[in-house]
Design a protein around this motif. Structure first.
Motif, PDB file in Angstrom:
ATOM      1  N   GLN A   1     -10.002   2.113  -9.228  1.00 43.79           N
ATOM      2  CA  GLN A   1      -9.363   3.128  -8.441  1.00 43.79           C
ATOM      3  C   GLN A   1      -9.698   3.399  -6.824  1.00 43.79           C
ATOM      4  O   GLN A   1     -11.223   2.985  -6.725  1.00 43.79           O
ATOM      5  CB  GLN A   1      -9.693   4.625  -9.002  1.00 43.79           C
ATOM      6  N   ARG A   2      -8.940   3.161  -6.132  1.00 39.84           N
ATOM      7  CA  ARG A   2      -9.206   3.322  -4.635  1.00 39.84           C
ATOM      8  C   ARG A   2     -10.266   4.250  -4.052  1.00 39.84           C
ATOM      9  O   ARG A   2     -11.228   3.734  -3.441  1.00 39.84           O
ATOM     10  CB  ARG A   2      -8.099   3.639  -3.784  1.00 39.84           C
ATOM     11  N   ASN A   3     -10.326   5.423  -4.709  1.00 40.42           N
ATOM     12  CA  ASN A   3     -11.338   6.754  -4.280  1.00 40.42           C
ATOM     13  C   ASN A   3     -12.467   6.600  -5.114  1.00 40.42           C
ATOM     14  O   ASN A   3     -13.240   7.510  -5.198  1.00 40.42           O
ATOM     15  CB  ASN A   3     -10.713   7.864  -4.274  1.00 40.42           C
TER      16      ASN A   3
ATOM     17  N   TYR B   1     -15.110  13.689   3.884  1.00 39.14           N
ATOM     18  CA  TYR B   1     -15.508  12.988   2.443  1.00 39.14           C
ATOM     19  C   TYR B   1     -16.857  13.415   2.002  1.00 39.14           C
ATOM     20  O   TYR B   1     -17.449  12.457   1.279  1.00 39.14           O
ATOM     21  CB  TYR B   1     -14.961  11.550   2.455  1.00 39.14           C
TER      22      TYR B   1
ATOM     23  N   VAL C   1      -2.786   3.870  -6.659  1.00 38.06           N
ATOM     24  CA  VAL C   1      -3.798   4.576  -6.618  1.00 38.06           C
ATOM     25  C   VAL C   1      -5.081   3.440  -7.046  1.00 38.06           C
ATOM     26  O   VAL C   1      -6.158   3.906  -6.942  1.00 38.06           O
ATOM     27  CB  VAL C   1      -4.065   5.578  -7.428  1.00 38.06           C
TER      28      VAL C   1
ATOM     29  N   ASP D   1       1.016  -1.339   0.002  1.00 41.56           N
ATOM     30  CA  ASP D   1       0.101   0.057   0.188  1.00 41.56           C
ATOM     31  C   ASP D   1       0.851   1.075  -0.048  1.00 41.56           C
ATOM     32  O   ASP D   1       1.069   1.785   0.951  1.00 41.56           O
ATOM     33  CB  ASP D   1      -0.956   0.063   1.198  1.00 41.56           C
TER      34      ASP D   1
ATOM     35  N   HIS E   1     -15.302   7.020  -2.485  1.00 41.69           N
ATOM     36  CA  HIS E   1     -14.812   7.580  -1.071  1.00 41.69           C
ATOM     37  C   HIS E   1     -15.699   8.781  -0.997  1.00 41.69           C
ATOM     38  O   HIS E   1     -16.412   9.031   0.149  1.00 41.69           O
ATOM     39  CB  HIS E   1     -13.433   7.877  -1.088  1.00 41.69           C
TER      40      HIS E   1
ATOM     41  N   ARG F   1      -2.706  10.778  -1.038  1.00 45.73           N
ATOM     42  CA  ARG F   1      -2.712   9.946  -2.393  1.00 45.73           C
ATOM     43  C   ARG F   1      -3.762  10.772  -3.338  1.00 45.73           C
ATOM     44  O   ARG F   1      -2.932  10.825  -4.700  1.00 45.73           O
ATOM     45  CB  ARG F   1      -3.058   8.721  -2.283  1.00 45.73           C
ATOM     46  N   PHE F   2      -4.750  11.347  -2.900  1.00 46.33           N
ATOM     47  CA  PHE F   2      -5.722  11.909  -3.987  1.00 46.33           C
ATOM     48  C   PHE F   2      -5.951  13.435  -3.709  1.00 46.33           C
ATOM     49  O   PHE F   2      -6.808  13.846  -4.322  1.00 46.33           O
ATOM     50  CB  PHE F   2      -6.951  11.146  -3.985  1.00 46.33           C
TER      51      PHE F   2
ATOM     52  N   ASP G   1      -5.067   7.991   1.862  1.00 43.32           N
ATOM     53  CA  ASP G   1      -5.639   8.530   0.706  1.00 43.32           C
ATOM     54  C   ASP G   1      -6.152   9.833   0.710  1.00 43.32           C
ATOM     55  O   ASP G   1      -6.151  10.492  -0.449  1.00 43.32           O
ATOM     56  CB  ASP G   1      -7.178   7.939   0.660  1.00 43.32           C
ATOM     57  N   ASP G   2      -5.773  10.613   1.874  1.00 42.23           N
ATOM     58  CA  ASP G   2      -5.786  12.043   1.762  1.00 42.23           C
ATOM     59  C   ASP G   2      -4.825  12.578   0.898  1.00 42.23           C
ATOM     60  O   ASP G   2      -4.954  13.720   0.223  1.00 42.23           O
ATOM     61  CB  ASP G   2      -5.668  12.585   3.226  1.00 42.23           C
TER      62      ASP G   2
ATOM     63  N   PRO H   1     -12.291   5.943   3.368  1.00 41.45           N
ATOM     64  CA  PRO H   1     -11.007   6.498   2.937  1.00 41.45           C
ATOM     65  C   PRO H   1     -10.104   6.200   4.274  1.00 41.45           C
ATOM     66  O   PRO H   1     -10.617   6.669   5.410  1.00 41.45           O
ATOM     67  CB  PRO H   1     -11.532   7.776   2.780  1.00 41.45           C
TER      68      PRO H   1
END
Length: 674
Positions: free
Chosen positions: A388-390, A628, A275, A270, A393, A481-482, A478-479, A474
């Motif tokens: 995509q991870r988000n 989010y 992403v 991770d 989110h 990352r995106f 992720d904060d 999230p």
């Protein structure tokens, strides 16, 4: 000609000088008066500003004293509720432990460090060389791993950093140990492939060995090509894995092995650049080099042993032209409890870049009815369907409302709350949160049927939903990352705790983009948060359902602003839109709503269900709704429609009222031509 005008008497030099002097004196007088007026105005403003600052300082001092008093007065009630919650949790754990004892459950408790250490140590002592036995042990480890993932999610929700670090360490250790067990078993099969060949006459005639084992969700298949042969492609059917690998002729003509493996979890690192997430787990296809063939002499078998257990081969094989290499065709059945897009993305793991890459994989076809995925690949390594991870989110809106529990279900929940979300992917995601667990109501896809069949712990249902393709949780990474600016950690944690206090009496929802109280500056600020609440209108005995009580619900939503205040003991404060005084704030949301609610609402908040609040706490903490939620404003359809009509409708002309002239005879269509 008229008479000539007489010229005026010319002013003397002294008169002109006198006029100039008088004008300068007048200008100076006016300037001095203006300066005195501005100075008086400045002094007046300064005095007003001084008085305003003094008033604000007095109000601020009074506010801090009042907030400190409110915070101190609430400590005993908060401590008493915490004790009551711990007692309820202890009783529930004792019941579960007794049920586990009666069921003779051998799986270790993921919350106990000693149980996990004992499991890992006992697994290390196992030295099985049989493929089904190794896969069986890996499946047992997967179940323990899944419990650890649930405990990790719960630790994040409850902000238990020590438990989180410990469980993450166990997850990595068990994941590495699973890989080592499969690697060691693969090395054993390759080392003694000739003995497996001798066991089957059919395989002996072909000069190849194929072994497959699938236990639960862990699947491993190995094909060993001992005797190179063939002038065409070879289709390797790993039937138990529901996987078909079509290798080209250059591979078939080599003495090597093909290993296929499926693990139902994402074990990719991770990292910040990663992403994407693997949907439904990871498929791994490897080309492996065979050890030197054994030598037999006078009843002895001599094998060359190497410190390197297995050696992976790169594809295209050494000596082949990369541009002319034929792709390996793969067909597999994907897990049926995962929601896949109609046109899925398939990628391979690039260990150097520490991310998933789609180059090298082509002709991806997915059959939604059979869940069969076909693709061609030039990369033999970890392969997965990517998302995509988000993707899920950000939420556009959310609402939380408690409803009456069913009286006819004695063993069911005593209170039920409905949490409804909306994001880009789904118009409605509906959870039913109770004191005994959480249930998914919508979306009602067949892949999610098990999540709506019964009540599950909050961390388990959200984690299983993420594994099914709807990740609503999230993480802090992720904060960055995106590029999301989260709310202040104190604000985010304290606000969740405060929402629990009023959830039993108030409906809570996000502020819509078209709401007049919607302030983009406050919404975007990491030190502020906005939401709305409204007291719940409960149905009376004479009302048949909740719908009958809606007619009596005439109250308006109260808009709440939460602000970080480092000078207060609690760290945050609340203010409602019913007061114009900026210093009319409260430490606790329940106190801010006290003057606006009924005695019934106060009684419900005082005697709330602590187990329900505990489950709600975990759900809200994992979803991170405060950080989010990205609001969107709806288009004004009426204005848009008027603009469209203005563009599409031509202006009337002078001949608009005249009938259209008939076309000339030469241009009029005839029946024959028609």
């Amino acid at each position: 000609m008229g008479p000539k005008k007489k010229k005026g008497k010319k002013k003397s030099k002294e008169e002109l000088e006198e006029e100039r002097r008088l004008k300068e004196e007048e200008d100076l007088r006016l300037k001095q008066e203006e300066e005195r007026r501005l100075e008086d105005e400045r002094k007046r403003h300064e005095e007003e500003e001084r008085k305003r600052r003094e008033e604000e300082a007095k109000s601020r001092a009074a506010e801090l004293v009042r907030l400190a008093s409110e915070f101190e007065a609430s400590k005993d009630a908060i401590a008493a509720k915490a004790v009551r919650l711990q007692s309820e949790l202890r009783n529930r754990k004792e019941i579960k432990d007794w049920e586990k004892y009666l069921a003779c459950e051998t799986k270790p408790d993921a919350t106990l460090e000693g149980d996990i250490n004992a499991f890992v140590n006992s697994w290390l002592l196992e030295d099985d060389t049989d493929l089904p036995s190794v896969v069986q042990s890996c499946e047992e480890a997967r179940r323990v791993l899944l419990d650890l993932i649930y405990v990790c999610a719960e630790a994040r929700a409850l902000n238990n950093a020590a438990l989180l670090v410990r469980c993450e360490g166990f997850i990595k250790h068990i994941t590495d140990l699973t890989r080592q067990k499969i690697e060691a078993n693969t090395a054993h099969i390759l080392q003694y492939a000739d003995e497996y060949l001798d066991q089957t006459a059919a395989a002996n005639s072909k000069g190849e060995v194929k072994m497959t084992s699938a236990v639960g969700l862990v699947k491993v298949g190995i094909w060993v090509n001992i005797v190179p042969k063939g002038l065409r492609n070879k289709k390797i059917d790993f039937a138990e894995m529901e996987m078909l690998v079509d290798v080209p002729k250059p591979v078939v003509m080599q003495s090597l092995a093909v290993r296929a493996m499926y693990l139902p979890y994402d074990n990719a690192p991770d990292t910040l650049h990663n992403v994407d997430v693997a949907l439904g787990g990871i498929f791994c296809i490897d080309l492996l080099c065979l050890p030197p063939a054994p030598k037999r002499a006078r009843g002895w078998v001599m094998r060359e042993l190497s410190a390197e257990k297995i050696h992976r081969l790169e594809y295209p094989l050494e000596g082949s032209v990369a541009t002319a290499a034929l792709a390996i065709k793969v067909s597999m059945v994907l897990p049926r409890d995962v929601i896949y897009p109609p046109n899925p993305r398939v990628g391979w793991w690039d260990s150097e870049a520490a991310c998933w890459v789609e180059d090298g994989i082509s002709e991806v076809l997915f059959n939604e009815e059979t869940n069969v995925l076909n693709f061609n690949t030039l990369k033999l390594t970890k392969i997965a369907v990517l998302q995509q991870r988000n993707a899920n989110h950000l939420k556009h809106s959310w609402s939380l409302k408690l409803s009456a529990a069913r009286d006819d279900d004695a063993e069911g929940p005593s209170c039920i709350a409905h949490l409804k979300l909306q994001n880009d992917m789904y118009r409605l995601i509906h959870f039913e949160i109770t004191d005994i667990g959480v249930r998914l109501v919508a979306p009602s896809a067949k892949q999610l049927a098990s999540l709506g069949a019964g009540y599950l712990p909050p961390q388990e249902i959200l984690q299983r939903l993420a594994m099914a393709g709807i990740d609503l949780m999230p993480r802090p990474m992720d904060d960055a990352r995106f590029g999301v600016t989260p709310k202040d950690p104190t604000l985010e944690a304290q606000l969740v705790a405060e929402l629990l206090e009023v959830a039993s009496a108030f409906e809570i929802k996000s502020v819509a983009g078209q709401d007049p109280h919607w302030d983009p500056a406050i919404i975007a600020s990491p030190l502020h948060a906005m939401f709305s609440v409204k007291e719940i209108a409960w149905p009376l005995v004479t009302h048949a359902s909740d719908d009958d009580a809606k007619a009596l619900d005439v109250s308006d939503y109260v808009h709440i602003t939460a602000t970080v205040d480092a000078e207060t003991s609690a760290g945050i404060k609340f203010r409602t839109n019913r007061s114009v005084n900026p210093f009319d704030t409260y430490v606790h949301l329940k106190e801010a709503l006290g003057p606006l609610c009924t005695p019934d609402a106060k009684d419900r908040m005082e005697h709330s269900n602590v187990l329900f609040e505990h489950n709600l706490h975990k759900v809200l903490s994992l979803l991170r709704l405060i950080s989010y939620t990205q609001f969107f404003q709806r288009h004004e359809m009426a204005d848009h429609r008027e603009e469209s009509e203005e563009v599409s409708t031509p202006p009337p002309t002078e001949d608009a009222d005249k009938p259209a002239e008939a076309p000339p005879a030469s241009e009029a269509p005839s029946v024959e031509s028609a």
